[in-house]
Scaffold this motif. Sequence first.
Motif, short mmCIF file in Angstrom:
data_model
loop_
_atom_site.label_atom_id
_atom_site.label_comp_id
_atom_site.label_asym_id
_atom_site.label_seq_id
_atom_site.Cartn_x
_atom_site.Cartn_y
_atom_site.Cartn_z
N LEU A 36 63.31 42.20 79.94
CA LEU A 36 61.84 40.85 80.09
C LEU A 36 61.42 40.19 78.59
N THR A 37 61.30 42.00 78.50
CA THR A 37 60.82 42.37 76.70
C THR A 37 61.67 41.40 75.66
N ALA B 134 59.97 34.73 81.40
CA ALA B 134 59.43 36.44 81.00
C ALA B 134 58.59 36.67 80.56
N ALA B 135 57.90 35.71 80.45
CA ALA B 135 55.75 36.50 80.01
C ALA B 135 55.47 36.34 81.34
N GLN B 136 55.64 35.87 81.67
CA GLN B 136 55.06 35.56 83.80
C GLN B 136 55.67 36.69 84.40
N ALA B 137 57.14 37.08 83.92
CA ALA B 137 57.29 38.31 85.48
C ALA B 137 57.56 39.49 84.42
N ILE B 138 56.95 39.89 83.31
CA ILE B 138 55.77 41.03 83.12
C ILE B 138 54.97 40.95 83.40
N GLY B 139 53.99 39.61 83.99
CA GLY B 139 53.13 40.41 84.41
C GLY B 139 53.55 40.44 86.19
N MET C 209 48.60 34.99 77.68
CA MET C 209 47.55 35.54 78.14
C MET C 209 47.84 35.94 80.12
N ASP C 210 47.33 35.34 80.61
CA ASP C 210 47.24 35.41 81.39
C ASP C 210 48.91 36.73 82.60
#
Length: 356
Positions: free
Chosen positions: A158-159, A187-192, A222-223
């Motif tokens: 994901l990174t 990817a950002a959503q998945a990292i969270g 941010m989220d």
Amino acid sequence: MTRDDDVTKTIRSRKVADRLSALSRIRKMKMPERETWSAAVVQALEDSSNLAVQSAVRCLRESGWFGERTPIDELRAAYDRLSLDGLKRDPGCIARIEIVEALAEADSFECGDLFIHATETVQVERSGNGLEDMAVPLRAQAAAAIARVRPQGALTALTLLLFDMDPRVEMPNRDAMYATASVRKVAAQAIGAIGDPGGVAVLTLRLAHSNEELPDVVVECMDALVHLDNEAALRRLPAFLNSPNEYLVVGAATALARVEDVHHEKVVERLIEASHSAPLECRDAIGLALASMRSQHADAGLATMAHFPDETVRHAAVVGLAQRGSETAHALLRRLAELDPVDQVRNSARDALSAS
């Protein structure tokens, strides 16, 4: 010839159009009539046409896998076969996208390596008058799948997606960062979602270089950071409240409003500061962010804004109070409707009261 005979004939036809027609007919059948064709639909996963494979997967999903086990082995085999020469066997990656979505929907934890493989897939094809990486939606779907099953190596994969701005084809620099933006957002959503503490460092790094990223991707980061680590979010996000970019200001305010109650006093202080320093277009959104926080600190924050000398801040308070809907909010609205010196603020407060 009966309807069943017709479907049997067409699903075995050498013509792709006939096979697609048969699968379409099966998809339109009502249960349990459709169930009689479950074996034929699974067999269609071996079809040489990626369109037929895509249709077969959709039929399986729409049928609730026909009440049987999810044909994970068959789906995986179809994915592997199509991946061997994706450009020829699965142009547009359409069948593999459908397979990855289906396997994720079935929570196929054993297919984690397949999802990782999909995040690394690149398939450049002709599109219109130029070239395009048609695997972008596949990588995005794989990132979403990883968020569900959390395989080993998830954060690394994901990174790499989060920092991938390579369009794989020549294009103007101003357009390049848009080519893979959809993947970076997922990817950002998945990292969270995966909850790996290492994701805090990854997201923080992306936010530290936000000037190199699109605003909508930054807001997703941010989220995700709020979801992973409230303390880290409180250190990094308030700076965005002073951004000249309206989208980033609103995104930061909305994200901060979602932190846990224990941090609400600090967040309210930051939002009140932003309510009179942020661009005018953002101030109503800050009022709404405060309204979404279910704590007494938010009530106090809106009350402070309602008494602020700047009329744009008071108007933002009206917007937030209207959304808040509590008795305290109504009392403040009544005061503004009667006593505010600015017509627009008074009228907005009256309208809010009328609508409540």
